[in-house]
Design an enzyme around this catalytic site. Structure first.
Site, mmCIF file in Angstrom:
data_model
loop_
_atom_site.group_PDB
_atom_site.id
_atom_site.type_symbol
_atom_site.label_atom_id
_atom_site.label_comp_id
_atom_site.label_asym_id
_atom_site.label_seq_id
_atom_site.Cartn_x
_atom_site.Cartn_y
_atom_site.Cartn_z
ATOM 1 N N HIS A 136 0.936 -1.219 -0.137
ATOM 2 C CA HIS A 136 -0.055 0.092 -0.089
ATOM 3 C C HIS A 136 0.820 1.367 0.007
ATOM 4 C CE1 HIS A 136 -3.040 2.986 0.980
ATOM 5 N NE2 HIS A 136 -1.977 3.443 1.798
ATOM 6 N N HIS A 141 1.283 5.269 -2.701
ATOM 7 C CA HIS A 141 1.747 6.744 -2.329
ATOM 8 C C HIS A 141 2.929 7.197 -3.257
ATOM 9 C CE1 HIS A 141 -0.988 7.377 1.057
ATOM 10 N NE2 HIS A 141 -0.896 6.357 1.492
ATOM 11 N N GLU A 182 -5.571 9.816 0.041
ATOM 12 C CA GLU A 182 -6.184 8.474 -0.059
ATOM 13 C C GLU A 182 -7.271 7.905 -0.875
ATOM 14 O OE1 GLU A 182 -4.601 5.813 1.426
ATOM 15 O OE2 GLU A 182 -3.338 6.907 2.910
ATOM 16 N N SER A 201 -4.051 1.086 -4.668
ATOM 17 C CA SER A 201 -3.601 0.038 -4.044
ATOM 18 C C SER A 201 -4.674 -0.979 -3.714
ATOM 19 C CB SER A 201 -2.746 0.314 -2.955
ATOM 20 O OG SER A 201 -3.427 0.657 -1.823
HETATM 21 FE FE FE Z 1 -2.093 5.360 2.786
#
Ligand code: FE
Ligand code: PHE
Length: 283
Positions: A136, A141, A182, A201
């Site tokens: 993730h 990110h 997010e 993700s």
């Molecule tokens: Fe995150």
């Protein structure tokens, strides 16, 4: 995401990571030798599944930067990514054992350091984990940290987090993080796309967020976002859409102090609320 429990929801669960490894700033070396063949294979399978889903669903900047993560058939060494990332935007990734408290988290971001968890989920958690892991954090990110405008925005967010902490407004700011960094969507030339790490993700939410007729999609409005609660254990029912990363940067640039004050007198909005006066983005 390697972020504080305010963002991932308060939990009684003990975090999985070994925090005795961490220094005062919560960072530690990437424990590369502890990865097993199964760990590397889990990363390879997650990466392959997710990369195949991206065309038509992920934003152009993310797809363009993804190869900068390097190897896709094993967990990369963070230092190799940093050689490229420092040159691109002056950011670097640092290793953390897992979720970290808000002040160290904001401090790292304010210094252009992104905390990445080094351990990976177990094979039986392939589709869903309750805590962010290396897949993730890295896949979700890090690619957009190669984009100069997004990279600058992340640093401003860190500075703004330290300020919000002093003002007792971390809950409001964490909602902004949730619905942008997010779970944000972006309108591009070829249509609606995802830029939020939690979406990018996730194999299920990627298609849901961009294509499902179920959720409502609203233009980004800072105060609306800061009032909106979120669900951590299901797909989002509301998404907020930007037209460019510059718009995200510009809308978050003003001093939030008066915004936080104003919000104190207003009630929260449920994650799935549809307000009569609001016009959702047609799909
Ligand atoms: Fe995150
Ligand atoms: N401008 C915000 C403030 O003054 C800080 C911030 C910047 C928050 C970028 C989020 C993203 O508090």
């Amino acid at each position: 995401m390697a972020v504080d429990p305010v963002v991932y929801g308060a939990s009684d669960r003990q975090p999985r990571g070994d925090y005795t490894r961490a220094g005062a700033d919560y960072t530690c070396p990437q424990d590369y030798d502890s990865y097993t063949a199964v760990d590397h294979d889990t990363y390879r399978r997650l990466y392959a599944r997710q990369a195949a889903l991206l065309p038509g669903l992920a934003c152009d900047e993310f797809i363009a930067a993804l190869p900068s993560l390097g190897a896709s058939d094993h967990i990369p060494r963070f230092e190799e990514i940093n050689d490229r990332l420092r040159k691109a935007t002056g950011w670097e990734i640092v290793t953390v054992p897992g979720l970290i408290p808000e002040v160290p988290f904001f401090t790292l971001l304010a210094n252009r350091k992104f905390p990445v968890t080094d351990w990976i989920r177990k094979p039986e958690e392939f589709d869903y984990i309750v805590e962010p892991d290396v897949f993730h954090d890295l896949f979700g990110h890090v690619p957009l940290l190669f984009n100069p405008v997004f990279a600058d925005h992340m640093q401003e967010y860190g500075k703004g987090g330290l300020k919000a902490h002093g003002l007792g407004a971390c809950e409001q700011l964490s909602r902004l993080y949730w619905y942008t960094i997010e779970f944000g969507l972006i309108q591009q030339q070829n249509g609606l796309r995802a830029y939020g790490a939690g979406i990018l993700s996730s194999s299920g939410e990627l298609q849901h967020s961009v294509q499902s007729p179920e959720p409502q999609r609203l233009p980004l409005d800072i105060e609306r976002v800061m009032r909106t609660r979120y669900k951590i254990d299901s797909f989002q029912q509301t998404y907020f859409v930007i037209n460019s990363f510059q718009e995200l940067f510009d809308k978050t640039a003003p001093d939030f102090t008066p915004v936080y004050e104003r919000l104190q007198g207003l009630h929260d909005i449920a994650a799935d609320a549809r307000l009569a006066e609001e016009e959702a983005i047609q799909h």
